[in-house]
Design an enzyme around this catalytic site. Structure first.
Site, PDB file in Angstrom:
ATOM      1  N   LYS A 167     -68.585  54.658 -50.838  1.00 58.44           N
ATOM      2  CA  LYS A 167     -67.486  55.338 -50.009  1.00 58.44           C
ATOM      3  C   LYS A 167     -66.768  56.350 -49.696  1.00 58.44           C
ATOM      4  CE  LYS A 167     -63.082  53.452 -47.613  1.00 58.44           C
ATOM      5  NZ  LYS A 167     -63.650  53.204 -46.425  1.00 58.44           N
ATOM      6  N   MET A 197     -73.018  47.430 -43.389  1.00 60.05           N
ATOM      7  CA  MET A 197     -72.644  47.026 -41.710  1.00 60.05           C
ATOM      8  C   MET A 197     -73.423  46.521 -40.243  1.00 60.05           C
ATOM      9  SD  MET A 197     -68.708  46.282 -42.017  1.00 60.05           S
ATOM     10  CE  MET A 197     -67.927  46.880 -40.922  1.00 60.05           C
ATOM     11  N   GLY A 236     -74.473  52.864 -36.786  1.00 59.66           N
ATOM     12  CA  GLY A 236     -74.828  53.073 -37.395  1.00 59.66           C
ATOM     13  C   GLY A 236     -76.008  51.244 -37.065  1.00 59.66           C
ATOM     14  N   HIS A 246     -62.944  49.898 -53.583  1.00 61.27           N
ATOM     15  CA  HIS A 246     -64.476  49.749 -53.369  1.00 61.27           C
ATOM     16  C   HIS A 246     -65.374  50.117 -53.601  1.00 61.27           C
ATOM     17  CE1 HIS A 246     -61.304  49.585 -49.743  1.00 61.27           C
ATOM     18  NE2 HIS A 246     -62.197  49.514 -49.279  1.00 61.27           N
ATOM     19  N   HIS A 247     -66.724  49.889 -53.499  1.00 56.55           N
ATOM     20  CA  HIS A 247     -67.663  50.601 -53.837  1.00 56.55           C
ATOM     21  C   HIS A 247     -68.127  51.828 -53.761  1.00 56.55           C
ATOM     22  CE1 HIS A 247     -69.348  51.841 -49.639  1.00 56.55           C
ATOM     23  NE2 HIS A 247     -68.010  51.054 -48.999  1.00 56.55           N
TER      24      HIS A 247
END
EC number: 1.17.1.8
Length: 267
Positions: A160, A17, A12, A156-157
């Site tokens: 998600k 992230m 990823g 959260h955004h």
């Protein structure tokens, strides 16, 4: 801290992230980024697809990647389903997984625990890599000894995938360890719209907010006659998670079992 070089693969690496994890590997002297796992760009270098100085090769096949690069640690920052597959594959190859994806069931964790015991190597799965978030969960568990009425709001955004978040669910699980089950609110309360009171975990109400502009936030609200207690943590960027990733990569080299949650490796 260890001075020995730890060879890592990042799954990823093109995600938000993942890009931070690549920077972490570049900036940490005893980390060596040997490869990246991706669903595309087989054979290219990481520097071909993201802004980095790393020339680590990109693989699309995890078995080939782990066999050819022989890493010590796989850092997985993908999706729940892919993360589960990668974690199992890594253990089968004798590679220690550090996993930031959520959605592992009790059955999944039991299977992975058995694999770590068979292989004699460690695995760390962290619903949240932010050290402050881990402390928030530990403080909430402490408070639940004295405040049995509690609700959790995680924010959260809007990209998600899972709800509630892994952090929200883990917080509820930790609180439930020290809190007697009880139904909160009026005994005859009625939801005029289904879900208005949030999810129910052992009587703890869990609410999920999804909005653009947010990263990862959570507050745990405790109440009793005449007083309330709020414990809140906010992550304003994804770099906030990297201290936990670094700690996990270093610690996973010294354990031989499954650890679920950073609270188990933070004093």
């Amino acid at each position: 801290m260890t001075s020995e070089t730890i060879k890592v693969v990042i799954a990823g690496a093109r995600g938000r992230m993942g890009i931070e994890a690549v920077k972490l590997a570049e900036e940490t002297g005893h980390f060596e980024l040997v490869a990246a796992l991706d669903h595309a760009h087989e054979g290219k270098k990481l520097s071909d697809v993201i802004h980095t100085t790393s020339d680590a090769p990109i693989y699309t096949n995890i078995d080939v990647c782990l066999s050819e690069t022989a890493p010590d640690v796989l850092i997985d920052l993908t999706t729940p389903e892919i993360g589960k597959l990668h974690t199992k594959k890594a253990l089968e190859h004798g590679v220690r997984p550090v996993v930031g994806t959520t959605g592992f069931s009790e059955a999944d964790l039991k299977e992975l625990q058995q694999l770590t015991e068979e292989k004699g190597i460690g695995c760390i799965i962290a619903p949240n890599f932010a050290v402050g978030a881990v402390l928030m969960m530990k403080f909430a568990k402490m408070a639940a000894n004295y405040f049995p009425d509690v609700e959790i709001i995680e924010l959260h955004h809007d990209k998600k995938l899972d709800a509630p978040s892994g952090t929200g669910l883990k917080t509820a699980e930790m609180i439930a360890e020290v809190r007697e089950s009880k139904k909160q609110g009026h005994p005859e309360e009625k939801e005029l719209i289904e879900g208005a009171r949030g999810a129910d975990y052992d009587g703890i109400r869990l609410h999920s907010v999804r909005l653009p502009g947010m990263i990862a936030h959570q507050e745990v609200l405790f109440g009793m006659d005449g007083q309330t207690l709020t414990i809140r943590h906010d992550s304003y960027n994804r770099a906030s998670f990297m201290s936990g990733v670094k700690l996990s990569v270093e610690q996973v080299m010294h354990i031989d079992q499954l650890v679920y949650g950073l609270e188990n490796i933070i004093d």
